[in-house]
Design an enzyme around this catalytic site. Sequence first.
Site, short mmCIF file in Angstrom:
data_model
loop_
_atom_site.label_atom_id
_atom_site.label_comp_id
_atom_site.label_asym_id
_atom_site.label_seq_id
_atom_site.Cartn_x
_atom_site.Cartn_y
_atom_site.Cartn_z
CE LYS A 26 -6.25 1.32 2.11
NZ LYS A 26 -5.25 0.50 2.81
CE LYS B 167 -8.62 -2.14 2.15
NZ LYS B 167 -7.46 -2.74 2.79
CG ASP C 124 -2.03 -0.96 1.22
OD1 ASP C 124 -1.90 -1.98 0.51
OD2 ASP C 124 -3.03 -0.70 1.91
#
Length: 178
Positions: A132, A168, A69
């Site tokens: 995300k 996400k 991430d």
Amino acid sequence: HLHDLHPDLPQVAAVCVYPSMVGLAKSMVKDSGVKVASVSTAFPSGQAPLDVKITDTKYAVDQGADEIDMVISRGKFLAGEYAFVFDEIAQIKEVCGQARLKVILETGELATLDNVRKASDLAIYAGADFIKTSTGKIAPAATPPVVLVMLESVRDFYEMAGVRIGVKPAGGIRNTKD
């Protein structure tokens, strides 16, 4: 383990840890099917030189991270330095090897839905496997309009390239209705 006591419970897809904890996390989830994700690139601020971000990511991948991430350099993005942000994402993607790359846009700092779309497109074209919304440290984060814009970006890329990118939503989701 809780899952051994209640085998009918669904399990999470991944646990997310700092790079220094990837090795331990891998040993703890072994044979469970749970992946290990690692925050990288000077999470949550993204305020570090590129060589530090690359070292951070390489370390996590070398320790066995299945997913990375990364956070985009929001200051550079907001200053209009899109090529810098694109190149940074592309270089981190290269370092990921087989690990999946989730690019955190930190939408609460992007100010407009136009910026969310631009950042989504930029991340996708630079190699993101997922986009995300947030680190969970900034509010607002995963609002319905923001997620819709991100999904539209993913849809448009799929229609053009035939490649599926994940989305996400993260941050601010507190109940099933959200």
